[in-house]
Design a protein around this motif. Structure first.
Motif, PDB file in Angstrom:
ATOM      1  N   ILE A  24       0.848  -1.203   0.000  1.00  0.00           N
ATOM      2  CA  ILE A  24       0.000   0.000   0.000  1.00  0.00           C
ATOM      3  C   ILE A  24       0.878   1.245   0.000  1.00  0.00           C
ATOM      4  N   ILE A  36     -10.851   5.772   3.833  1.00  0.00           N
ATOM      5  CA  ILE A  36     -10.500   4.454   3.317  1.00  0.00           C
ATOM      6  C   ILE A  36     -11.741   3.590   3.409  1.00  0.00           C
ATOM      7  N   ILE A 211      -9.981   6.347  -0.856  1.00  0.00           N
ATOM      8  CA  ILE A 211      -9.179   5.189  -1.262  1.00  0.00           C
ATOM      9  C   ILE A 211     -10.027   3.939  -1.060  1.00  0.00           C
ATOM     10  N   ILE A 213     -10.031   0.029  -0.937  1.00  0.00           N
ATOM     11  CA  ILE A 213      -9.138  -1.110  -0.741  1.00  0.00           C
ATOM     12  C   ILE A 213      -9.927  -2.400  -0.887  1.00  0.00           C
ATOM     13  N   ILE A 218      -4.801  -1.280  -3.063  1.00  0.00           N
ATOM     14  CA  ILE A 218      -5.618  -0.135  -3.453  1.00  0.00           C
ATOM     15  C   ILE A 218      -6.169  -0.424  -4.841  1.00  0.00           C
ATOM     16  N   GLU A 221      -8.432   4.949  -6.321  1.00  0.00           N
ATOM     17  CA  GLU A 221      -8.439   6.121  -5.441  1.00  0.00           C
ATOM     18  C   GLU A 221      -8.663   7.370  -6.272  1.00  0.00           C
TER      19      GLU A 221
END
Length: 259
Positions: A24, A36, A211, A213, A218, A221
């Protein structure tokens, strides 16, 4: 652009043979609100715990103002005064009242005078709407009140960056709004934050960057508009589709997935 306050470079984390984070990398600049998002089990909470070194990364670097954390700080507690943390389960000291919960860190870690620490604590308790509860013990507070105290406790150290790990996930639905309101206020005041969250309306409306995930990487983003209106990856589109289908763009806070 100015140097990032916080940078992740190729961060990896494994538990035994199971690789949770697979490299990451991203930067956090002063004033950013980075949210996130992603499915449960995707590595979000592990990531934010690695940033604060509550979990030790298997590989990669966390940099504070351009320097690896272990070079910039000889002791992790000092780093954690600069990069503060708010937990899912509040982590308040149950034997201490609200005021003492907020002053113990500045006094013990920073060596701050107790009266000065109390003045700062009261100021930040006012910020989160909890200054009327300075003498209350945690068991006398609701979940939303506990989380607001936990935020004030982190702010009393005056961190450069505040990390929040799903700060509403342990709350009853009616208490979520009061904590999100405090977070919105802090964002408006320019506090740099990294927030792991299932609250999609907050991510959409308050973030400077989102972002996504998935499976420890990732997947995508960008700005809130990039992610919520123009997501390019099918994994992102599929994740967001259920929120969009049920709530559209009405601005209501969507339901939180089960952890």
């Amino acid at each position: 652009m100015t140097e990032p306050v916080l940078s992740l470079r190729g961060l990896k984390k494994s538990f035994g043979s199971r690789e949770i984070l697979k490299g990451i990398s991203f930067d956090v600049h002063k004033g950013d609100v980075v949210t996130i998002i992603g499915p449960s089990g995707s590595g979000k909470s592990t990531l934010i715990r690695c940033v604060n070194f509550l979990e030790t990364p298997t590989a990669g670097e966390v940099l504070y103002q351009g320097k690896p954390v272990r070079e910039a700080f000889h002791k992790l507690p000092l780093y954690r005064t600069k990069v503060g943390m708010v937990f899912q389960q509040f982590n308040l000291f149950h034997n201490l009242n609200v005021l003492d919960n907020c002053t113990v860190g500045p006094v013990k870690v920073l060596g701050m005078d107790k009266l000065e620490a109390e003045r700062k604590a009261v100021r930040f308790l006012e910020t989160v709407g909890m200054h009327g509860y300075v003498n209350a013990k945690p068991n006398q507070l609701s979940g939303g009140q506990k989380q607001r105290v936990a935020i004030a406790r982190a702010l009393t150290l005056e961190p450069e960056v505040l990390l929040l790990d799903e700060p509403t996930s342990a709350l009853d639905p009616e208490m979520v709004g009061e904590v999100l309101s405090v977070m919105r206020k802090l964002a408006d005041e320019g506090l740099t934050m990294v927030v792991v969250t299932h609250e999609m309306a907050f991510a959409r409306d308050v973030s400077s960057r989102v972002i996504f995930i998935d499976q420890g990487v990732i997947a995508e983003e960008g700005t809130p508009a990039d992610i919520f209106e123009h997501a390019k990856q099918k994994r992102t589109q599929d994740f967001l589709s259920r929120f969009r289908l049920q709530y559209g763009d009405a601005g209501k806070e969507p339901p939180r997935p089960q952890a």
